[in-house]
Motif scaffolding. Structure first.
Motif, PDB file in Angstrom:
ATOM      1  N   GLY A 166      10.032   8.451   9.542  1.00  0.00           N
ATOM      2  CA  GLY A 166       8.695   7.926   9.313  1.00  0.00           C
ATOM      3  C   GLY A 166       8.693   6.888   8.216  1.00  0.00           C
ATOM      4  O   GLY A 166       9.480   6.962   7.262  1.00  0.00           O
ATOM      5  N   ILE A 167       7.795   5.883   8.350  1.00  0.00           N
ATOM      6  CA  ILE A 167       7.723   4.838   7.336  1.00  0.00           C
ATOM      7  C   ILE A 167       6.306   4.290   7.313  1.00  0.00           C
ATOM      8  O   ILE A 167       5.645   4.210   8.359  1.00  0.00           O
ATOM      9  N   GLU A 168       5.774   3.995   6.105  1.00  0.00           N
ATOM     10  CA  GLU A 168       4.405   3.478   6.019  1.00  0.00           C
ATOM     11  C   GLU A 168       4.153   2.841   4.660  1.00  0.00           C
ATOM     12  O   GLU A 168       4.702   3.272   3.636  1.00  0.00           O
ATOM     13  N   PHE A 169       3.298   1.781   4.684  1.00  0.00           N
ATOM     14  CA  PHE A 169       2.846   1.112   3.463  1.00  0.00           C
ATOM     15  C   PHE A 169       1.478   1.665   3.059  1.00  0.00           C
ATOM     16  O   PHE A 169       0.705   2.140   3.906  1.00  0.00           O
ATOM     17  N   SER A 170       1.178   1.571   1.760  1.00  0.00           N
ATOM     18  CA  SER A 170      -0.178   1.888   1.308  1.00  0.00           C
ATOM     19  C   SER A 170      -1.108   0.752   1.693  1.00  0.00           C
ATOM     20  O   SER A 170      -0.670  -0.334   2.095  1.00  0.00           O
ATOM     21  N   LYS A 171      -2.428   0.959   1.573  1.00  0.00           N
ATOM     22  CA  LYS A 171      -3.402  -0.053   1.999  1.00  0.00           C
ATOM     23  C   LYS A 171      -3.228  -1.375   1.265  1.00  0.00           C
ATOM     24  O   LYS A 171      -3.415  -2.456   1.830  1.00  0.00           O
ATOM     25  N   THR A 172      -2.859  -1.277  -0.022  1.00  0.00           N
ATOM     26  CA  THR A 172      -2.704  -2.511  -0.799  1.00  0.00           C
ATOM     27  C   THR A 172      -1.356  -3.180  -0.572  1.00  0.00           C
ATOM     28  O   THR A 172      -1.098  -4.247  -1.121  1.00  0.00           O
TER      29      THR A 172
ATOM     30  N   PHE B  58      -5.454  -3.971   9.985  1.00  0.00           N
ATOM     31  CA  PHE B  58      -6.731  -3.256  10.041  1.00  0.00           C
ATOM     32  C   PHE B  58      -6.964  -2.466   8.747  1.00  0.00           C
ATOM     33  O   PHE B  58      -8.099  -2.163   8.396  1.00  0.00           O
ATOM     34  N   PHE B  59      -5.876  -2.097   8.060  1.00  0.00           N
ATOM     35  CA  PHE B  59      -5.983  -1.259   6.865  1.00  0.00           C
ATOM     36  C   PHE B  59      -5.889  -2.064   5.574  1.00  0.00           C
ATOM     37  O   PHE B  59      -5.869  -1.495   4.496  1.00  0.00           O
TER      38      PHE B  59
END
Length: 931
Positions: free
Chosen positions: A269-275, A391-392
């Motif tokens: 799994g991999i993901e960035f924060s909104k900023t 979108f985020f």
């Protein structure tokens, strides 16, 4: 221009609601959640059942459009969508076992058209395929109107195509980039007002993934791209971070390997924060195929700071699960990142999603909650639906003084301090707009809100990065009066009652700095307004005991800003030794009797503690104290079973300890509990003999009345028949006449400067001569009753042996033997001569048992022990009066004319003849028992 304008207008409308299109998620084993109110709620109406890949899309109002596992496509009514030819969409070229089997992108200018991209898994690789969906078809349920179209370029690309898909908005806001990967090449397809451009942007890189699985994500701001190379055999492959150009769709040639399997485990799994400032990666250390596999896997979650000069070294472990396999990470519209932490590849689904609540915070402040969202009995598997990352996209709002992100929760600021908030994103040529409750209040990157100038409410920052691209952030701010910091200190020096003690001011500097990292604090008296005489760290509050306020001058060494704080020095009293003894007088139990004869001490006392409490309060006159009393130390420590001040229904015994708790402003020191002893002072006790007190009839008799308490210092008063006997204060009085004498003993207790009285009463009677009125023997009861002519205290004896005391005018002697007896009587006071009188006791046998055992075989009247009698004559008869036997000084054997009589009662009549020839008659019964 007229042709372009409506397209741009639509796009702005689309962008303003873009986050709503991520509101509904369907994934795993029939699992689903909705973010309609930003807080996820479980959905139970989904038909999806996938090991990994899935995609969901909603309209601009957040209503579901469709969802898929990459093979089957369901519409918003959870029915299988159809192709235009009427066949069911159950043969899409994705795969539920593909990491990112599908992803949806809306047409930028046609609100009814959607592009669905699918990818097969590594074993059934169909490459990248495109389907076009028209949501207006089939009465709004949608229909696949075109596809599949294979976008894999050629066979070589298709054979190496990964399971990875991601998307982002372009920099000019009117199009999107769909990015996938084949080997060491990234392929970017642009979707604009003309639809999909089939000529992709090719980016060859220096990194060739070893695995086709693992997630691919672009940062929401479109500047970074990261892949998780889920190669679980080779140690030197892992997470690679590239730069991305959202204007050209190009991926940088060289990527940075920031995590490897050898170091952190296999990434998935991999993901960035909104900023886009933080990157999160989930790893596992063992490919657990099934939950029946005896070997478990360890799941780890890491954070990387994308803004760091050394991103790899910024890695921090956020969470470790020693029984966790792999799972997706997915950003949601509420700014949180949700995690699926499965147990195994097959049959490893879980009933919960976990969550990173504040992913933009630094690692040490990140709040991760395991099993945060219950899926109502359904299960999450390894995949979660991906969305267009832009979108985020958002920014952050920072506190300028602390540089902390403040837009995650409500902030509270003090009215009398300066406060500046600023944008967490500083871009050249960007336009900044601050609004409070919708009204524009500023147009710079920073906003001065000192003194609560704009009041409480929601502060919104909008940053226009270009003519079309905007990012926002909001924070709720409340302004309050600054509370005075109180330094509470216990008075433990040589005088614990004066309210003066030493304060170590150094210990309050951090609290006064209120979260400033680099600061200098100096202290001054309130009167020192020029701040010319700093106070020492070891400070005594002699100027104002108990409560004293001083000024703290706090300098922020980073900003050079100075704040003034008030520090209130509050002294709390302590107890260093026991309080003085409380003296109380024992109760006289006879005090409430009518005409009491003597005082009777209770050995305890009812106590009103009001004066004692006031005495303790006066010791601590500088304080405004509450004093509470308890029977035990435990009660005092726990403040239970408090003693009331009057205790009207409770007595206290001598040497009882009462525990005292001092309470000042509800602050208790460790040594705020003391005690005092209760000493119960006794009433003087006068003991008189139980014997009757009598004066004899003879002249000049004197009776010594002893009222001595044997307590040194007691004084005495005597009364005769209620009249004080003057000039007499001795404990002994010589009474010469009958009457009532009362003695009072006066004792002065210097501890309470009070005299208390004990008393007793002597009743003295005059003794008189007496005589015997009657003296009788009762044969049936076998006793002698003696009656005299006077009432009083007398002693009685038979044959001058064992005198027995009796009050009154009669006495009975019981259980007598036959014979001549002498009754003696004397006055208990020893005043008169002893008198006596003889009486004969003739004990008659009441039964006969003629059975020849030698015991009571015959019945006779034995006068041998009574010498005053010379003859006895007896007649025996039955109950009918028939004479059975006549006897003269002889015995009866229980027969009649030589025949044995039956057992029953017979009667006798006897005549006793004394030596003077005088007869005495007597009758009675004889019981003839069985032979």
């Amino acid at each position: 221009m007229k042709k372009v304008f409506p397209l741009i207008l639509f796009f702005f409308a689309f962008m303003s609601h873009s986050q709503n299109q991520t509101n509904v998620w369907y994934f795993g084993e029939n699992a689903g959640i909705s973010f309609e109110n930003q807080t996820p709620t479980s959905l139970n109406n989904g038909n999806i059942n996938t090991l990994e890949g899935c995609s969901t899309f909603s309209d601009t109002n957040g209503n579901l459009f469709f969802y898929t596992d990459g093979v089957t496509l369901w519409n918003k009514e959870h029915q299988i969508m159809q192709y235009s030819n009427g066949s069911n969409a159950t043969d899409l070229l994705g795969n539920p076992s593909s990491t990112q089997s599908a992803l949806t992108i809306p047409h930028p200018t046609n609100s009814s058209l959607f592009y669905l991209f699918t990818i097969g898994d590594l074993n059934n690789n169909n490459g990248l395929n495109l389907y076009t969906i028209d949501s207006s078809k089939n009465n709004g349920l949608g229909e696949i109107v075109a596809g599949p179209i294979n976008l894999s370029i050629d066979e070589n690309y298709r054979n190496n195509w990964s399971e990875r898909l991601t998307a982002v908005q372009t920099s000019n806001c009117n199009s999107f980039w769909l990015v996938s990967q084949s080997g060491n090449t990234f392929i970017s397809y642009k979707i604009d007002e003309n639809g999909l451009n089939t000529n992709p942007i090719i980016s060859s890189t220096s990194y060739t993934p070893e695995s086709k699985s693992g997630y691919l994500k672009i940062s929401p701001d479109g500047t970074k791209l990261a892949i998780a190379d889920a190669q679980h055999y080779e140690d030197n492959y892992g997470v690679v971070l590239f730069n991305f150009d959202d204007e050209t769709g190009k991926v940088s040639e060289n990527g940075e390997l920031i995590s490897t399997k050898a170091e952190d485990g296999t990434p998935y799994g991999i993901e960035f924060s909104k900023t886009s400032n933080k990157l999160y990666v989930s790893t596992y250390n063992y490919f657990r195929n099934s939950t029946t596999d005896p070997t478990t896997s360890t799941y780890k979650l890491f954070q990387f700071d994308v803004l760091s000069n050394n991103i790899k070294e910024s890695k921090q472990n956020i969470y470790t699960d020693n029984d966790g396999f792999r799972g997706a990470l997915q950003l949601a519209s509420n700014g949180k990142i949700y995690a699926s932490i499965t147990k195994a590849y097959l049959n490893g689904g879980v009933n919960y999603l976990s969550v990173i609540d504040n992913p933009d915070e630094n690692a040490q402040d990140v709040l991760f909650t395991k099993d945060a969202v219950y899926l109502s009995g359904n299960k999450a598997t390894q995949g979660l639906p991906p969305f267009i990352q832009s979108f985020f996209s958002s920014t952050t709002i920072l506190d300028d003084a602390t540089e902390e992100i403040i837009n995650n929760e409500t902030q509270t600021y003090f009215l009398d301090e300066s406060h500046i908030i600023r944008s967490g994103t500083i871009e050249n040529n960007a336009t900044y707009t601050w609004k409070k409750n919708g009204e524009v209040i500023g147009n710079d990157a920073t906003l001065n809100i000192s003194g609560g100038i704009y009041g409480n409410g929601i502060y919104e920052l909008e940053i226009a990065l270009s003519s079309c691209k905007k990012i926002t952030a909001t924070v709720t701010i409340n302004f309050v009066e600054k509370p005075i910091i109180i330094y509470e200190n216990c008075d433990v020096d040589e005088d614990v009652t004066d309210g003066i003690t030493t304060f170590n001011l150094q210990t309050k500097k951090e609290a006064l700095a209120r979260n400033i990292n680099d600061y200098t604090v100096l202290f001054f008296e309130k009167s020192d307004t020029s701040f010319s005489n700093p106070l020492p760290n070891e400070y005594r509050n002699e100027e104002n005991p108990v409560a004293h306020e001083i000024t703290a001058r706090i300098k922020n060494n980073t900003t050079n800003r100075v704040n003034l704080e008030t520090l209130k020095l509050q002294v709390t009293p302590t107890i260093s030794e026991d309080f003085s003894t409380l003296y109380a007088i024992e109760e006289d139990l006879n005090a409430n009797e009518n005409n009491p004869q003597f005082s009777l001490g209770s050995n305890d006392a009812k106590i009103n503690f009001t004066a004692k409490i006031e005495e303790i309060k006066n010791l601590y006159g500088a304080y405004s104290l509450e004093v509470k009393l308890y029977k035990t130390l435990n009660d005092a420590e726990n403040e239970i079973n408090e003693i009331s001040q009057t205790t009207e229904n409770e007595n206290f015994t001598n040497n009882t300890f009462i525990y005292v708790k001092l309470i000042d402003n509800n602050i208790n020191c460790d040594n705020s509990i003391g005690k005092f002893k209760i000493s119960v002072l006794e009433i003087p006790e006068i003991v008189i003999p139980d014997l009757p007190l009598s004066l004899c009839s003879q002249e000049n008799n004197v009776l010594n009345l002893d009222g001595n308490t044997f307590f040194l210092g007691d004084n005495y008063k005597w009364y005769f028949n209620g009249t004080l006997i003057e000039n007499l204060n001795e404990p002994i009085y010589n009474a010469t006449e009958a009457g009532v004498y009362k003695v009072e003993a006066y004792r002065n207790y210097q501890q309470i400067n009070t005299t208390i009285v004990g008393y007793n009463t002597f009743t003295v009677k005059k003794s008189e001569t007496f005589s015997i009125l009657s003296l009788k023997y009762n044969n049936r009861e076998n006793n002698i009753t003696v009656v005299i002519n006077k009432n009083g205290e007398y002693e009685y004896s038979l044959d001058n042996i064992n005198f027995q005391n009796s009050h009154g005018n009669s006495f009975i002697f019981n259980n007598l033997d036959s014979g001549l007896k002498t009754v003696y009587i004397k006055d208990s006071n020893g005043c008169n001569e002893t008198i006596s009188q003889e009486i004969s006791v003739l004990k008659i046998q009441p039964f006969i048992t003629p059975n020849n055992d030698g015991i009571f075989d015959t019945w006779e009247i034995d006068i041998s022990k009574n010498p005053e009698y010379k003859n006895v004559y007896v007649t025996i008869f039955d109950r009918f009066g028939k004479v059975i036997k006549t006897l003269e000084n002889e015995a009866w054997d229980g027969t009649f004319n030589g025949q044995n009589l039956p057992p029953k009662t017979y009667w006798y009549k006897l005549k006793l003849e004394n030596n003077n020839g005088v007869f005495t008659e007597q009758t009675g019964g004889i019981s003839l028992n069985k032979r």
